[in-house]
Design an enzyme around this catalytic site. Structure first.
Site, mmCIF file in Angstrom:
data_model
loop_
_atom_site.group_PDB
_atom_site.id
_atom_site.type_symbol
_atom_site.label_atom_id
_atom_site.label_comp_id
_atom_site.label_asym_id
_atom_site.label_seq_id
_atom_site.Cartn_x
_atom_site.Cartn_y
_atom_site.Cartn_z
ATOM 1 N N ASP A 35 0.868 -1.180 0.000
ATOM 2 C CA ASP A 35 0.000 0.000 0.000
ATOM 3 C C ASP A 35 0.900 1.223 0.000
ATOM 4 O O ASP A 35 1.443 1.604 1.043
ATOM 5 C CB ASP A 35 -0.868 0.032 1.259
ATOM 6 N N ARG A 75 4.144 2.800 2.983
ATOM 7 C CA ARG A 75 4.954 1.848 3.762
ATOM 8 C C ARG A 75 6.439 2.042 3.512
ATOM 9 O O ARG A 75 7.262 1.795 4.397
ATOM 10 C CB ARG A 75 4.577 0.408 3.402
ATOM 11 N N ARG A 85 -6.669 10.978 2.148
ATOM 12 C CA ARG A 85 -6.286 9.973 1.154
ATOM 13 C C ARG A 85 -6.981 10.165 -0.187
ATOM 14 O O ARG A 85 -6.525 9.649 -1.203
ATOM 15 C CB ARG A 85 -6.593 8.573 1.699
ATOM 16 N N LYS A 117 -9.243 1.657 -5.845
ATOM 17 C CA LYS A 117 -9.900 1.248 -4.602
ATOM 18 C C LYS A 117 -10.672 2.432 -3.995
ATOM 19 O O LYS A 117 -10.358 3.584 -4.305
ATOM 20 C CB LYS A 117 -8.873 0.687 -3.612
ATOM 21 N N HIS A 118 -11.679 2.170 -3.166
ATOM 22 C CA HIS A 118 -12.209 0.930 -2.622
ATOM 23 C C HIS A 118 -13.633 0.801 -3.151
ATOM 24 O O HIS A 118 -14.536 1.467 -2.626
ATOM 25 C CB HIS A 118 -12.236 0.946 -1.105
ATOM 26 N N HIS A 163 -11.894 -0.984 8.873
ATOM 27 C CA HIS A 163 -10.905 -1.740 9.636
ATOM 28 C C HIS A 163 -11.497 -2.195 10.968
ATOM 29 O O HIS A 163 -11.112 -3.244 11.501
ATOM 30 C CB HIS A 163 -9.666 -0.883 9.919
ATOM 31 N N ASP A 202 -10.572 -6.201 -0.453
ATOM 32 C CA ASP A 202 -9.800 -5.570 0.609
ATOM 33 C C ASP A 202 -9.514 -6.662 1.642
ATOM 34 O O ASP A 202 -10.018 -7.786 1.532
ATOM 35 C CB ASP A 202 -10.591 -4.409 1.222
#
Length: 414
Positions: free
Chosen positions: A153, A161, A226, A256-257, A269, A342
């Site tokens: 990601d 990351r 985002r 996404k998403h 999440h 996801d």
């Protein structure tokens, strides 16, 4: 073994590696009845059956030919394993993974998964990442002749990351909200090309970006930084530019998403998130950037965990709903690429479904690649049982594998 040497060995009845066999068989399959051999197809090549102008012959799709060759060489277990994308920890059963050695090799021999996804804890430095990814790719090729999707990601901004790790030697391109505020698609493309470039240099071949969500709900800030913004047309322009940027960098990207979580309150999440709008509402806003991504040739679409009861007819998360995946994404939007879920370990799924049930439901819904089930072994066993019981057919499994293999053949060098 070189292809020519492999052909000679086959002719002499000598054993060859499976990887060499697939190379030879794939090359042979590309020869047409008229004796024509076409080179590798570009992403804009005509589909199977289109007539070659002035030739009177059908154009062969070599990617489809090679996909069928690979598919025919796979065992049942390999087929099912290729449907999963998991963390290296889930694959090996070990703690924090920062290298690929015997444990990774042995795990891939037993579970030749279709992809691996890496997080910040797996990333220490450029040389370490490149060695880990290179070794993992090599082990997978040795095991089954098919390289894994090596995923991350890396959106930019708060979700990065690689760029957010000290010592990686790359710049963070910033939040997509800031890029969107500039309203310049060229800037969005440049950011994606830059990100794709440093990911490719490290050995990653797949990025779970760009974000297509439209952040237009003042009561939700989950996707505020985002997302490219609150205007669906602007988001669509920026997303299409990013798809082009990742394409230029040679990296698979994923819109996404789906069908769009920017208006939902809460975070999938943690728990279920719901959009109470109608299909017309989705069409007017949420689906606009996804249509743009598909028109731009995005190879993967990630379906999220949004519940859309007025469209799906239930509270099922989008990735477990055939009304969302098959009817809307495949049917209405005409997407023919790889559909990835996801993370199936997220609360919006894990609180309501077992790992086994979620895996089967996702494939029944029309998904191809199952991301991070809470229990890989249980999910794999459940798929096998579903096939044995007739709930899923091998034809259905093969359909997903054709899409996955085609994407790999198109983007990965093997």
């Amino acid at each position: 073994m070189p292809i020519q040497g492999s052909r000679e060995a086959l002719a002499a009845g000598q054993p060859v590696s499976r990887r060499a066999f697939v190379s030879v068989a794939g090359a042979a399959a590309a020869v047409t009845a008229g004796g024509l051999l076409f080179g590798c197809a570009s992403r804009q090549d005509a589909p199977v059956g289109d007539a070659a102008e002035g030739s009177g012959n059908a154009v062969v799709d070599p990617l489809a030919q090679r996909s069928e060759t690979l598919l025919g060489s796979m065992s049942d277990r390999e087929k099912l394993c290729q449907l999963f994308c998991v963390t290296p920890e889930s694959l090996t059963g070990m703690g924090q993974v920062i290298q690929a050695g015997d444990a990774t090799r042995n795990a891939l021999a037993s579970l030749p998964v279709g992809g691996l996804v890496y997080f910040a804890d797996n990333i220490g430095g450029p040389e370490q990442v490149a060695e880990m990814l290179g070794a993992t790719r090599g082990f997978a090729l040795d095991v089954c002749g098919i390289p894994p999707l090596l995923c991350v990601d890396e959106e930019g901004g708060q979700v990065a990351r690689v760029a957010n790790r000290a010592g990686m030697g790359v710049d963070n391109v910033g939040d997509m909200a800031d890029i969107g505020a500039g309203a310049d698609p060229a800037e969005a493309r440049s950011a994606a090309e830059y990100v794709g470039g440093y990911l490719s240099d490290l050995g990653f071949n797949t990025d779970f970006a760009p974000v297509c969500d439209v952040a237009n709900n003042p009561e939700s800030d989950t996707m505020r930084r985002r997302s490219f913004g609150a205007d669906p047309q602007l988001v669509a322009q920026m997303v299409a530019a990013q798809v082009e940027g990742f394409e230029a960098a040679g990296v698979l990207c994923s819109a996404k998403h789906f069908p769009g979580i920017g208006a939902a309150v809460g975070d999938s999440h943690d728990s279920r998130i719901v959009f109470e709008g109608t299909l017309a509402d989705l069409e007017a806003v949420e689906l606009v950037p996804f249509r743009a991504a598909i028109d731009a040739g995005v190879p993967l679409v990630m379906v999220g965990h949004l519940s859309v009861p007025q469209v799906a007819g239930s509270d099922a998360p989008a990735c477990l709903s055939s009304a969302i995946v098959t009817d809307l994404l495949r049917g209405s939007l005409g997407f023919e690429g790889v559909v990835v879920t996801d993370s199936l370990a997220m609360g919006a799924v894990g609180e309501y479904y077992s790992a086994a049930e979620a895996a089967v439901l996702a494939l029944e819904a029309g998904c191809d690649l199952l991301l991070m089930p809470a229990d890989l072994d249980a999910a794999l066993d459940a798929l096998r049982a579903a096939v044995d019981e007739g709930r899923l057919s091998w034809g259905r499994i093969d359909d997903s594998l054709r899409r996955i293999l085609r994407a790999k053949l198109e983007y990965l060098d093997f």
